[in-house]
Write a protein that holds these residues in place. Structure first.
Motif, short mmCIF file in Angstrom:
data_model
loop_
_atom_site.label_atom_id
_atom_site.label_comp_id
_atom_site.label_asym_id
_atom_site.label_seq_id
_atom_site.Cartn_x
_atom_site.Cartn_y
_atom_site.Cartn_z
N GLU A 186 3.20 2.07 -8.76
CA GLU A 186 4.46 2.81 -8.40
C GLU A 186 4.21 3.01 -6.72
N PHE A 187 3.04 2.69 -6.31
CA PHE A 187 2.98 2.95 -4.72
C PHE A 187 2.89 1.49 -4.11
N TYR A 188 2.56 0.56 -4.77
CA TYR A 188 2.16 -0.65 -4.11
C TYR A 188 3.53 -1.20 -3.08
N PRO A 189 4.59 -0.99 -3.72
CA PRO A 189 5.72 -1.61 -2.66
C PRO A 189 5.91 -0.84 -1.44
N LEU A 190 5.23 0.36 -1.11
CA LEU A 190 4.90 0.85 0.16
C LEU A 190 4.33 -0.27 1.23
N PHE A 191 3.25 -1.12 0.78
CA PHE A 191 2.95 -2.01 1.71
C PHE A 191 3.54 -3.01 2.16
N ALA A 192 4.85 -3.20 1.53
CA ALA A 192 5.86 -4.30 1.84
C ALA A 192 6.63 -3.76 3.06
N GLU A 193 6.99 -2.42 3.23
CA GLU A 193 7.69 -1.79 4.31
C GLU A 193 7.24 -2.20 5.47
N THR A 194 8.35 -2.80 6.44
CA THR A 194 8.16 -3.38 7.71
C THR A 194 8.28 -2.31 8.70
#
Length: 389
Positions: A186-194
């Motif tokens: 649920e949190f991992y997509p934050l790492f793709a924020e540019t």
């Protein structure tokens, strides 16, 4: 008991071409997360200064605290945490927080991931520390790391600021990355924020430092790092098709060198290796003798569909061995693991795949047990002392 080895031929593929990658990094570790295959290991267990890559440990513990919830001593994404003078005192990469203000946990998390905020790490650390200090939290980081199997990591702060004794190995960083991806989807997509423009402060600092996110190679994380002592490093992950690769590199001499080496490793990992089917669930590899059972043997089968990672330019044959300790004593339940299929492909470590019983075998009656004992005794005499077939 005798250790039996049975040869198994022509199941999938056997590589004949080396696919080694000569990295420019002083230390590196590359893991195919999908299969658990180690593709590269260079000084991977040596504890080194991790710089900002150690922020991943602070994030892991923050995610655990959010999942626990505020009522259980954890955190809430919407709660605000106070910024201390100690947090504001850090230099380097920053959210430009001000002592005395309060910031939401969600903004602090994004500030750590996207902006690599040293100050944001300290705010989280002081909130979760048993004694309210950053060093108290660092001790917890070390303890939790050991619980996760990261045996070459010790922490003296929350953000990787250069300090004696603050060390991590490349393998440990890969282990941590694997857990972040697996445990907190649920949190991992934050790492793709540019980018993250916090409160319109210093807009020039809003961009994620991860050079891979804009390269269209499936990269979606995780963290860069740089100090004078550590050089330029990156803990990264990329997904293409059904495969995900995790890699960690350290000791590069420039931002450009880090970006080029990271891209080269990702391309190598996906282009030089392929995921291929080995066996279907229930496919039999061999049979094992059964001791004192209602039946004299049991099939050794794949418990589930099995795919293996192989060099892409491989032939269509594989030679491996089924290894088990036998004869296997009854009773045996269907699905019990009894053996392993073991093989090695050029350029890759040994692979061991579990094999299970294809059916349930009860303990035999008196005549059945006597017959089995006589048959196995005769077989041992024929095979000789080593008991190999």
């Amino acid at each position: 008991m005798i250790r039996f080895v049975a040869a198994v031929l022509t199941l999938v593929a056997s590589a004949t071409t080396s696919v080694a990658f000569d990295t420019k990094a002083t230390s590196a570790f590359v893991l195919d997360q999908t299969t658990g295959t180690v593709l590269m290991s260079k000084e991977a267990d040596t504890p080194l200064p991790p710089a900002s890559m150690s922020k991943l440990m602070t994030l892991y513990m923050a995610f655990e605290a959010i999942r626990r919830g505020k009522s259980d001593g954890g955190l809430d994404l919407n709660e605000e945490l106070p910024v201390s003078e100690h947090a504001q005192s850090y230099g380097g990469s920053s959210m430009f927080l001000r002592s005395g203000e309060s910031v939401t946990v969600e903004d602090l998390i994004r500030g750590i991931i996207v902006l690599s905020g040293n100050d944001a790490c300290v705010v989280i650390a002081e909130a979760l520390s048993p004694d309210g200090t950053e060093y108290g939290f660092a001790r917890l980081m070390t303890q939790r790391a050991q619980q996760l199997g990261m045996n070459n990591s010790t922490f003296t702060n929350s953000n990787g600021w250069p300090q004696p004794g603050h060390l991590m190995s490349m393998r440990d960083l890969a282990t941590l990355s694997d857990r972040l991806i697996t445990d907190f989807p649920e949190f991992y997509p934050l790492f793709a924020e540019t980018e993250f423009e916090f409160d319109n402060r210093v807009p020039s600092n809003r961009l994620n430092r991860n050079p891979l996110l804009n390269m269209n190679i499936g990269a979606d994380g995780l963290k860069t790092g740089h100090t004078e002592e550590a050089g330029y490093g990156l803990t990264g992950s990329a997904k293409q098709g059904d495969r995900r690769v995790i890699f960690v590199i350290s000791g590069l001499d420039s931002v450009a060198g880090r970006a080029q080496e990271s891209q080269a490793i990702v391309n190598w990992a996906f282009r030089q290796f392929a995921l291929r089917p080995l066996a279907k669930a229930g496919q039999q590899f061999a049979q094992a003798d059964v001791w004192m059972g209602s039946q004299p043997s049991v099939g050794l089968v794949a418990a589930e569909d099995i795919s293996v990672l192989m060099p892409a330019l491989a032939s269509n044959e594989i030679a491996g061995e089924v290894i088990y300790t036998g004869p296997v004593s009854a009773p045996i339940a269907e699905g019990d693991q009894l053996a392993e299929f073991v093989f090695t492909l050029d350029g890759l470590p040994e692979t061991r795949l579990p094999l299970v019983a294809d059916r349930t075998i009860e303990r035999g009656g008196f005549m059945s047990r006597m017959s089995t004992a006589a048959l196995i005794l005769f077989t041992k005499i024929i095979q000789g002392p080593e008991g190999q077939t």
